[in-house]
Design an enzyme around this catalytic site. Structure first.
Site, PDB file in Angstrom:
ATOM      1  N   LYS A   1      36.516 -53.505   2.084  1.00 27.70           N
ATOM      2  CA  LYS A   1      35.541 -53.362   3.177  1.00 27.70           C
ATOM      3  C   LYS A   1      34.111 -53.669   2.727  1.00 27.70           C
ATOM      4  O   LYS A   1      33.297 -54.150   3.504  1.00 27.70           O
ATOM      5  CB  LYS A   1      35.599 -51.948   3.759  1.00 27.70           C
ATOM      6  CG  LYS A   1      36.898 -51.627   4.485  1.00 27.70           C
ATOM      7  CD  LYS A   1      36.935 -52.283   5.846  1.00 27.70           C
ATOM      8  CE  LYS A   1      38.200 -51.912   6.617  1.00 27.70           C
ATOM      9  NZ  LYS A   1      38.397 -52.787   7.785  1.00 27.70           N
TER      10      LYS A   1
ATOM     11  N   GLU B   1      31.255 -48.975  13.631  1.00 28.99           N
ATOM     12  CA  GLU B   1      32.328 -48.098  14.088  1.00 28.99           C
ATOM     13  C   GLU B   1      33.193 -47.788  12.863  1.00 28.99           C
ATOM     14  O   GLU B   1      33.193 -48.549  11.901  1.00 28.99           O
ATOM     15  CB  GLU B   1      33.185 -48.806  15.146  1.00 28.99           C
ATOM     16  CG  GLU B   1      34.244 -49.780  14.609  1.00 28.99           C
ATOM     17  CD  GLU B   1      33.666 -51.006  13.902  1.00 28.99           C
ATOM     18  OE1 GLU B   1      32.493 -51.336  14.158  1.00 28.99           O
ATOM     19  OE2 GLU B   1      34.383 -51.623  13.087  1.00 28.99           O
TER      20      GLU B   1
ATOM     21  N   SER C   1      44.552 -53.938  -0.982  1.00 25.11           N
ATOM     22  CA  SER C   1      43.247 -53.904  -0.307  1.00 25.11           C
ATOM     23  C   SER C   1      42.390 -52.696  -0.658  1.00 25.11           C
ATOM     24  O   SER C   1      41.173 -52.753  -0.584  1.00 25.11           O
ATOM     25  CB  SER C   1      43.459 -53.963   1.204  1.00 25.11           C
ATOM     26  OG  SER C   1      44.325 -52.921   1.605  1.00 25.11           O
TER      27      SER C   1
END
Lengths: 266, 400
Positions: free
Chosen positions: B92, B114, B381
């Site tokens: 991220k 968000e 990830s």
């Protein structure tokens, strides 16, 4: 354009277009509320279709959506409610206000057929900007429906000219940034925005988003042809909800609604 | 193989994508499109992004050969792209650094974001702190309850966390609310979206900032194996940002690409987030894509044990890659993901995120069917520290 919409466009006085959510607090009361609105001076009706994810709406209309969904309301059922309104004597134009996904799932063709069958005059899709609306614009024109365009204070002059020139029914001017819901005050830029909008189109220019008092509307009167009021009315319906669905108190509640609407508009 | 020229000028990937947003923010999307395209031409900006990825986030992340896992499965060789080793613990941050620097370049001082489980919220808050931006994160009330530690982390980083009480009070509602707030504050605020979703140009931009994953992988794979390409690449898909970043440089190559979505408690139970398997074309958060919805178009709440995969839509490019069959999308259940997570812990000493465990689970199925001469790359990830509480609860539940 329908005969009803044509008549609407010819009105000399400022028009008042209320918004209510179909199915809130119940399908039957939606019909009663629509008739009450016409009796109290509404020139057209915006009928909102409840959606799980209404991203242009503030908390008041979100709550109404939720209540209506609990009543099992759908786009198709809301359209047949308009048919019932017509049977009961509603003569003003009705504009269906729906998020695009509901329309996409119903299918444009089905929408046009149902619109014709139930006496619907227009369509407003708050999450479908001009660039994405080509097929819908064509289809609405072919079926004599007015696809209502929205413009905002952030709309560039070029876009405003482009949208204004191709708008149908009336041009919906969003008064201020943000989602639907009442505002205590408005930016002083609204007047110049309305003026530019009027210059960009030949059809009536209406202002909406945040209007809840007669005095606010009077301030804009010189620069627009009418007013759209949503959240303030939906909030009133929320208050009256339990009484509207109770047969014993329904008439009193409709009376109170009537009184409220009568004092709302200039 | 077909050459990709997507998105087109309308932000479409085939029929998917586009801009389904209120008129008020159309100008902001145009601004963003221009700001992004300008930035791509600016060497100094690109250098700054790369420098930050290297010296701040710790890139390049390694490509690790999982030799014990490979031996345990007895098939294809398995390599792990270690996005779990990034600063803040997942891929991220790649996107958050890119978008925060873009926001600064565009002269914005405030960002809103968000978050579902809080991973993107933490990444956004981190980047905001690093680059001196004011950060507000919208998070569903239900997620705030479930992820209280991440809420605290965001606050530690100086962000404001706003509880969202609309709808089902989860990621989709947090995203609705962030868009609503953006509509209200659009003139001075940058909306930092966390996945490859949303209206154009967001899916394109997030893909760009995440494609560092695939670009590094390509180079590392060759240098480790002396081969040009792996046989299969596997990544989990919620919104799909790690997957699209990993797949991006391989889309034109002869590599089998597999996206893994969450089958939750099993498709037949209705408790899943299997957007590709069960979804139909619909509009969510400004984009036409595959969507879990009722027949008349109300968006359905998805379910997965992994908070990062329970999104009812998916990035529009994934919907296109699914339709064009360039990428295969498979489903993995909660139970399979948990089993894979445990196996990776025991065999390799890596506690991966529950999201990434879905990719590992799929790789376990694939590897067994392949030869020892073949190679699989898994996009790992994120790391699993954030999931320890969920795992702990799961163990208690299993004991009862």
């Amino acid at each position: 354009m329908t005969e009803r919409m044509n008549h609407f466009q010819q009105k000399e006085k400022h028009v008042f277009v209320p918004f209510i959510t179909a199915g809130d607090p119940s399908p039957d009361s939606t019909v009663e509320l629509a008739l009450t609105l016409e009796a109290n001076g509404a020139s057209a009706l915006e009928l909102g279709i409840p959606y799980s994810d209404p991203l242009a709406d503030g908390p008041v209309i979100q709550r109404a959506s939720l209540r209506a969904l609990q009543q099992g309301m759908t786009l198709e059922k809301a359209m047949t409610l308009v048919g019932t309104m017509r049977e009961k004597g509603l003569t003003i134009p009705v504009i269906i206000f729906t998020y695009y996904n509901l329309l996409l799932q119903l299918g444009e063709q089905t929408f046009y057929e149902q619109a014709l069958r139930n006496g619907i005059d227009g369509l407003l899709v708050p999450d479908l900007p001009f660039e994405e609306s080509e097929s819908l614009r064509k289809g609405c024109e072919e079926h004599d429906l007015s696809l209502i365009s929205l413009v905002a204070p952030t709309t560039s002059p070029e876009r405003l000219a482009h949208i204004g020139a191709q708008a149908h029914g009336f041009l919906y001017c969003i008064s201020s940034l943000g989602v639907t819901g009442t505002r205590s005050s408005f930016s002083t830029d609204v007047m110049s925005f309305l003026e530019k909008a009027k210059a960009a189109t030949s059809i009536p220019v209406l202002i909406g988003f945040g209007l809840s008092h007669k005095t606010q509307m009077q301030a804009f009167e010189s620069q627009c042809d009418g007013f759209i009021v949503g959240s303030a009315i939906v909030k009133k319906i929320e208050e009256l909800g339990p009484d509207l669905v109770n047969e014993e108190t329904r008439d009193t509640a409709l009376g109170a609604f009537s009184t409220y609407i009568a004092q709302l508009v200039p | 193989m077909m050459k990709t020229t997507f998105p087109d000028h309308r932000g479409r990937y085939g029929k998917f994508g586009g801009k389904y947003v209120p008129e008020t923010i159309m100008f902001a999307l145009e601004d963003l499109e221009k700001g992004f395209q300008d930035a791509l031409q600016d060497e100094a900006f690109l250098h700054e992004v790369n420098k930050e990825l290297m010296h701040y986030s710790g890139r390049p992340t390694p490509l690790t050969y999982a030799h014990k896992l490979t031996e345990a499965l007895g098939g294809a060789k398995i390599y792990l792209k270690r996005e779990d080793l990034n600063h803040t613990g997942a891929h991220k941050i790649n996107n958050a650094i890119g978008q925060a620097l873009l926001a600064k370049r565009m002269g914005k001082e405030k960002i809103i974001a968000e978050t579902g489980a809080g991973q993107h919220g933490v990444a956004a808050a981190t980047a905001a702190a690093r680059y001196g931006l004011q950060c507000t994160v919208y998070m569903g009330e239900e997620d705030i309850r479930r992820q209280s530690l991440n809420v605290f982390r965001m606050k530690l980083l100086g962000a404001e966390v706003v509880p969202v009480t609309s709808g089902t009070r989860t990621l989709k509602d947090a995203t609705n609310e962030a868009i609503r707030q953006w509509v209200a504050a659009v003139k001075d605020t940058f909306y930092m979206i966390g996945s490859a979703v949303g209206p154009h140009p967001y899916p394109q931009m997030v893909k760009y900032f995440q494609s560092v994953i695939g670009l590094e992988t390509k180079e590392q794979f060759t240098s480790i194996t002396n081969k040009t390409l792996p046989d299969k690449i596997i990544a989990c898909v919620g919104g799909g940002s790690n997957a699209i970043g990993m797949f991006a440089p391989f889309l034109q190559e002869d590599v089998e690409l597999i996206g893994v979505e969450a089958s939750g408690k099993g498709i037949e139970t209705g408790l899943h987030a299997a957007t590709m398997a069960q979804g139909t074309p619909g509009v969510i958060h400004g984009s036409l894509t595959a969507l879990l919805q009722s027949e008349d178009g109300q968006i359905q709440e998805p379910y997965s044990i992994s908070a990062g995969l329970d999104y009812p839509g998916v990035g529009p490019e994934h919907a296109y890659l699914h339709e064009s069959k360039r990428v295969t999308y498979e489903g993995v259940t909660d139970a399979e993901a948990l089993e894979a997570l445990h196996l990776l812990c025991i065999e390799e000493g890596i506690l991966c995120a529950l999201e990434s465990a879905h990719a590992v689970a799929q790789a376990m199925k694939e590897a067994k069917r392949m030869t020892t001469e073949q190679d699989i790359v898994i996009c790992l990830s994120g790391r699993g520290d954030k999931d320890v509480h969920t795992l702990f609860e799961q163990v208690k539940e299993d004991l009862q």
